[in-house]
Design a protein around this motif. Structure first.
Motif, PDB file in Angstrom:
ATOM      1  N   LEU A  54     110.709 149.413 113.371  1.00 39.47           N
ATOM      2  CA  LEU A  54     111.114 150.696 112.790  1.00 39.47           C
ATOM      3  C   LEU A  54     112.249 150.485 111.793  1.00 39.47           C
ATOM      4  O   LEU A  54     112.249 151.068 110.709  1.00 39.47           O
ATOM      5  CB  LEU A  54     111.541 151.675 113.884  1.00 39.47           C
ATOM      6  N   GLU A  55     113.209 149.644 112.172  1.00 38.01           N
ATOM      7  CA  GLU A  55     114.319 149.367 111.263  1.00 38.01           C
ATOM      8  C   GLU A  55     113.835 148.622 110.018  1.00 38.01           C
ATOM      9  O   GLU A  55     114.368 148.805 108.937  1.00 38.01           O
ATOM     10  CB  GLU A  55     115.422 148.603 111.990  1.00 38.01           C
ATOM     11  N   ASN A  56     112.800 147.810 110.176  1.00 38.62           N
ATOM     12  CA  ASN A  56     112.211 147.114 109.032  1.00 38.62           C
ATOM     13  C   ASN A  56     111.566 148.105 108.064  1.00 38.62           C
ATOM     14  O   ASN A  56     111.774 148.044 106.860  1.00 38.62           O
ATOM     15  CB  ASN A  56     111.182 146.093 109.529  1.00 38.62           C
ATOM     16  N   VAL A  57     110.796 149.040 108.604  1.00 35.35           N
ATOM     17  CA  VAL A  57     110.086 150.013 107.780  1.00 35.35           C
ATOM     18  C   VAL A  57     111.062 151.003 107.134  1.00 35.35           C
ATOM     19  O   VAL A  57     110.966 151.292 105.939  1.00 35.35           O
ATOM     20  CB  VAL A  57     109.036 150.775 108.623  1.00 35.35           C
ATOM     21  N   TRP A  58     112.003 151.523 107.920  1.00 39.75           N
ATOM     22  CA  TRP A  58     112.862 152.609 107.437  1.00 39.75           C
ATOM     23  C   TRP A  58     114.108 152.116 106.704  1.00 39.75           C
ATOM     24  O   TRP A  58     114.606 152.780 105.820  1.00 39.75           O
ATOM     25  CB  TRP A  58     113.278 153.512 108.588  1.00 39.75           C
ATOM     26  N   ASN A  59     114.664 150.972 107.122  1.00 42.98           N
ATOM     27  CA  ASN A  59     115.927 150.492 106.549  1.00 42.98           C
ATOM     28  C   ASN A  59     115.795 149.136 105.866  1.00 42.98           C
ATOM     29  O   ASN A  59     116.791 148.518 105.527  1.00 42.98           O
ATOM     30  CB  ASN A  59     117.004 150.417 107.646  1.00 42.98           C
ATOM     31  N   GLN A  60     114.570 148.640 105.750  1.00 44.21           N
ATOM     32  CA  GLN A  60     114.277 147.349 105.123  1.00 44.21           C
ATOM     33  C   GLN A  60     115.061 146.193 105.763  1.00 44.21           C
ATOM     34  O   GLN A  60     115.437 145.238 105.099  1.00 44.21           O
ATOM     35  CB  GLN A  60     114.544 147.389 103.605  1.00 44.21           C
ATOM     36  N   CYS A  61     115.316 146.302 107.079  1.00 42.38           N
ATOM     37  CA  CYS A  61     115.972 145.211 107.801  1.00 42.38           C
ATOM     38  C   CYS A  61     114.928 144.127 108.071  1.00 42.38           C
ATOM     39  O   CYS A  61     113.831 144.435 108.543  1.00 42.38           O
ATOM     40  CB  CYS A  61     116.552 145.700 109.126  1.00 42.38           C
ATOM     41  N   PRO A  62     115.233 142.878 107.785  1.00 40.59           N
ATOM     42  CA  PRO A  62     114.261 141.809 108.013  1.00 40.59           C
ATOM     43  C   PRO A  62     114.046 141.571 109.516  1.00 40.59           C
ATOM     44  O   PRO A  62     114.894 141.915 110.332  1.00 40.59           O
ATOM     45  CB  PRO A  62     114.911 140.595 107.363  1.00 40.59           C
ATOM     46  N   HIS A  63     112.898 141.025 109.847  1.00 48.53           N
ATOM     47  CA  HIS A  63     112.628 140.627 111.237  1.00 48.53           C
ATOM     48  C   HIS A  63     112.032 139.221 111.220  1.00 48.53           C
ATOM     49  O   HIS A  63     111.566 138.746 110.194  1.00 48.53           O
ATOM     50  CB  HIS A  63     111.696 141.621 111.935  1.00 48.53           C
ATOM     51  N   HIS A  64     112.079 138.578 112.374  1.00 45.73           N
ATOM     52  CA  HIS A  64     111.619 137.184 112.464  1.00 45.73           C
ATOM     53  C   HIS A  64     110.427 137.030 113.416  1.00 45.73           C
ATOM     54  O   HIS A  64     110.159 135.941 113.904  1.00 45.73           O
ATOM     55  CB  HIS A  64     112.771 136.299 112.944  1.00 45.73           C
TER      56      HIS A  64
END
Length: 122
Positions: A54-64
């Motif tokens: 969700l943070e990736n989609v909404w806030n463009q936070c990267p994930h691994h």
């Protein structure tokens, strides 16, 4: 995911953060008692991945996370929904518990949707 208001985004993120804290507390207590923690660990990881997506989609936070991690997490999160929805149906209308469950259901559904949409684009 375009039709999600900022308020709903905030509520969903807070709901998953709360769920993570509850699972961490449960894991700690179960570990102290020597109980089997496999299910709680699996759910904790799935909710963490759901929050990250969700943070990736909404806030463009990267994930691994790998596609395999995402797939497993999606299945765990989707598997939680029927039992939470069942508890929701039994809860008293207007109660704080019902509101909490409503937000948790919405957050889990959005997390599953975010994982699905990420998997389609890969």
């Amino acid at each position: 995911m375009e039709n999600v208001t900022n308020g709903e985004k905030l509520e969903s993120i807070k709901s998953l953060q709360s769920t993570i804290r509850k699972l961490e507390n449960a894991l700690s207590q179960m570990t102290q008692k020597g109980a089997n923690t496999t299910l709680v660990k699996k759910r904790l990881k799935a909710v963490c991945i759901g929050l990250a997506m969700l943070e990736n989609v909404w806030n463009q936070c990267p994930h691994h996370y790998t596609q395999e991690d995402l797939g497993k997490s999606r299945n765990v999160l989707a598997g939680l929904l029927p039992s939470i929805e069942n508890i929701y149906m039994k809860s008293k209308v207007g109660s704080p518990q019902r509101t909490l469950l409503e937000r948790r259901i919405k957050a889990l559904k959005l997390a599953v949707q975010a994982i699905d949409e990420h998997s389609i684009t890969k």
